[in-house]
Design an enzyme around this catalytic site. Structure first.
Site, PDB file in Angstrom:
ATOM      1  N   ASN A  73     -15.580  14.207 -34.391  1.00 17.23           N
ATOM      2  CA  ASN A  73     -16.673  13.008 -34.461  1.00 17.23           C
ATOM      3  C   ASN A  73     -16.312  11.779 -33.741  1.00 17.23           C
ATOM      4  O   ASN A  73     -16.880  11.020 -33.292  1.00 17.23           O
ATOM      5  CB  ASN A  73     -17.360  12.836 -35.690  1.00 17.23           C
ATOM      6  CG  ASN A  73     -16.047  12.598 -36.699  1.00 17.23           C
ATOM      7  OD1 ASN A  73     -15.049  12.924 -36.403  1.00 17.23           O
ATOM      8  ND2 ASN A  73     -16.242  11.531 -37.956  1.00 17.23           N
ATOM      9  N   GLU A 124      -8.148  12.089 -44.602  1.00 22.19           N
ATOM     10  CA  GLU A 124      -9.348  11.476 -44.159  1.00 22.19           C
ATOM     11  C   GLU A 124     -10.599  12.409 -44.259  1.00 22.19           C
ATOM     12  O   GLU A 124     -10.785  13.171 -43.387  1.00 22.19           O
ATOM     13  CB  GLU A 124      -9.321  10.646 -42.901  1.00 22.19           C
ATOM     14  CG  GLU A 124      -8.285   9.499 -43.017  1.00 22.19           C
ATOM     15  CD  GLU A 124      -8.335   8.471 -43.982  1.00 22.19           C
ATOM     16  OE1 GLU A 124      -9.425   8.472 -44.792  1.00 22.19           O
ATOM     17  OE2 GLU A 124      -7.263   7.585 -43.850  1.00 22.19           O
ATOM     18  N   CYS A 172     -17.910   9.517 -41.090  1.00 24.47           N
ATOM     19  CA  CYS A 172     -17.557   9.610 -42.477  1.00 24.47           C
ATOM     20  C   CYS A 172     -17.830   8.480 -43.244  1.00 24.47           C
ATOM     21  O   CYS A 172     -18.025   8.466 -44.514  1.00 24.47           O
ATOM     22  CB  CYS A 172     -16.030  10.071 -42.635  1.00 24.47           C
ATOM     23  SG  CYS A 172     -14.962   9.155 -41.543  1.00 24.47           S
ATOM     24  N   GLU A 222      -4.618   4.950 -43.748  1.00 26.43           N
ATOM     25  CA  GLU A 222      -4.235   4.764 -42.222  1.00 26.43           C
ATOM     26  C   GLU A 222      -4.635   3.580 -41.876  1.00 26.43           C
ATOM     27  O   GLU A 222      -5.179   2.704 -42.524  1.00 26.43           O
ATOM     28  CB  GLU A 222      -5.158   5.737 -41.546  1.00 26.43           C
ATOM     29  CG  GLU A 222      -4.902   7.291 -41.626  1.00 26.43           C
ATOM     30  CD  GLU A 222      -5.522   8.249 -40.695  1.00 26.43           C
ATOM     31  OE1 GLU A 222      -6.574   8.630 -40.875  1.00 26.43           O
ATOM     32  OE2 GLU A 222      -4.662   8.504 -39.884  1.00 26.43           O
TER      33      GLU A 222
END
Ligand code: NAD
Length: 461
Positions: free
Chosen positions: A138, A236, A270, A439
């Protein structure tokens, strides 16, 4: 003979805008994975012995090389991922910025001196070794760089496994790293299937940590396999994020920001705010204003500068999104091209049961649901009624409410009166089943180190 396992020797990379073949990319064999791990380990030993300033300088040169090829990388992302050219330029720029930011951390990766009796106690932050980064399709470039840049800066080597559908920008980044002077084998890209090449990295004893971004289903399986070696892992995963619209907000601003909060990257994000929670007293007014805003979204050729939304990544993703949205459901629908390519129109579903799959599961397409709520407590209850907790937005003019609700919503990345979530210098990650670890941000490098504590006795010997 691990190499005789049946797997695809090549992956066909299609242009999602046309459905046509772009390039066929050879898949890494399992023997090649083994060789890559061994070469990366040797490169890492040399890399970590370099003076911090030299490591930082090489990462800055890598950033400059990305900057010099920004347009080329962006155009490649338009072709292989169907991203709008505006987004793709931002994404290539994000890789550059991440490398620069990480380079700035190399000389600042400090341990501590902690007072103890009878001697001197220090902590040392040591690199982990070889890091496996498993990236999704993505945001192929930024997400690859979120793991790679801080890992390299902290003194590690990186093996990057891009998604099957989007290996091209990753392969180009590896070439640019070499051209910039990064040591050979320090950063290698290993295209291939997730359950073959990705799994090989997860199971390889020479890989010290896995950074995975993708579906919650695969993330859980990776976490379980990492547990066998107590391998470090950052995850993630998915999201089903709320966009909470209180009656006291600037409704025009909330409406204007809503379409791209779930349509950016065709909803394959996301952080997409796919659950629009609207206070009942402004529910109808909100929908009346949202309808023309959705209709005004330009969906089409992602290479056109005016396009706001391109195609979905693949036929499989299109089928998956379609399955969530039966034609009969009431709501607002925008337009999309028909014919070749993987197109789905912007869609907002109303009158949906809060427990329906489309309201609970990550669709990963340009689809949102509108759910009414009564008061602040009801909004918080609905916002948290999900196993996910990645991001979310709330719209209100009441500062006290903004504070209360942002503390009460269990999510890693919230924004008040805006939809922004991601900056390379602020932390990013999920609560609950949206992930593990963080992150980006000021602590990004520390996630790629072990802390060693050393005590020096001052007793005379
Ligand atoms: P996925 O989780 O299967 O793939 C993500 C990455 O993991 C890819 O590189 C893939 O090759 C690799 N992978 C797959 N199986 C693996 C395994 N067993 N071991 C190691 N690596 C493995 O995601 P997908 O199938 O491409 O997409 C399915 C759904 O996942 C999407 O519709 C979306 O809901 C979600 N997704 C979320 C994100 C995100 O950013 N949170 C990204 C991609 C997909």
């Amino acid at each position: 003979m691990r190499n005789v396992l049946p797997y695809a020797s090549h992956h066909e990379v299609l242009n999602p805008t046309t459905g046509r073949l772009l390039r066929s990319v050879p898949a890494t064999t399992l023997d090649e994975v083994d060789a890559a791990v061994a070469l990366a380990a040797r490169a890492q030993e040399r890399w970590t012995r370099l003076a911090p300033a030299d490591r930082a300088r090489l990462l800055r040169r890598f950033a400059l090389a990305v900057d010099a090829h920004l347009e080329e990388l962006a155009q490649l992302e338009v072709l292989e991922a169907g991203h709008t050219i505006g987004n793709a330029r931002w994404e290539a720029g994000n890789v550059r910025d991440l490398l620069d930011f990480a380079a700035g951390g190399v000389e600042r990766l400090n341990g501590r001196q902690i007072p103890v009796p009878g001697g001197l106690n220090i902590t040392i932050l040591e690199p982990l070794g070889v890091i496996g980064v498993i990236a999704p399709w993505n945001f192929p470039m930024p997400i690859a760089a979120w793991g790679t840049a801080p890992a390299l800066a902290a003194g590690n080597a990186v093996l990057l496994k891009p998604a099957e559908t989007t290996p091209l920008t990753a392969l180009r980044l590896a070439e640019l790293a070499l051209e910039a002077g990064l040591p050979q084998h320090l950063f290698q890209v290993l295209p291939g299937a997730g359950d073959i090449v990705g799994n090989a990295l997860v199971e390889h004893p020479g890989v010290a940590k896995i950074v995975f971004t993708g579906s919650t289903r695969v993330g859980k399986a990776i976490m379980a396999r990492c547990a066998e070696q107590v391998k470090r892992v950052t995850l993630e995963l998915g999201g089903k994020s709320p966009n909470i619209v209180f009656a006291d907000c600037d409704l025009e601003a909330a409406v204007a920001a809503t379409p791209m909060s779930f349509l950016d990257n065709s909803g394959q994000d996301c952080c997409a705010r796919t659950r629009i929670l609207v206070q009942r007293s402004v529910h109808d007014r909100f929908l009346e204003r949202l309808a023309p805003a959705i209709a005004a979204i330009t969906v089409g050729d992602p290479a056109d500068e005016k396009t706001q939304m391109g195609p979905l990544i693949s036929r499989a993703q299109l089928d998956r999104v379609r399955a969530y949205v039966p034609d009969a459901l009431p709501g607002i629908r925008g337009t999309a091209p028909t014919g070749a390519g993987f197109w789905f129109p912007p869609t907002v579903l109303t009158e949906v049961d809060a427990g329906a799959p489309v309201a609970c599961e990550e669709v990963f397409g340009p689809v949102a649901v509108v759910l009414p709520f009564d008061d602040e407590a009801d909004a918080i209850r609905l916002a948290n009624a999900t196993p996910y907790g990645l991001s979310g937005s709330l719209w209100t003019r009441d500062i006290g409410r903004a504070i209360r609700v942002s503390r009460a919503v269990a999510a890693g990345n919230l924004s008040v009166n805006s939809h922004s979530s991601v900056r390379y210098w602020t932390p990013f990650g999920g609560y609950k089943q949206s992930g593990l670890g963080r992150e980006l941000g000021p602590d990004a490098l520390a996630a790629f180190t072990e802390t060693k504590n050393v005590f020096f006795s001052s007793t005379e010997v």
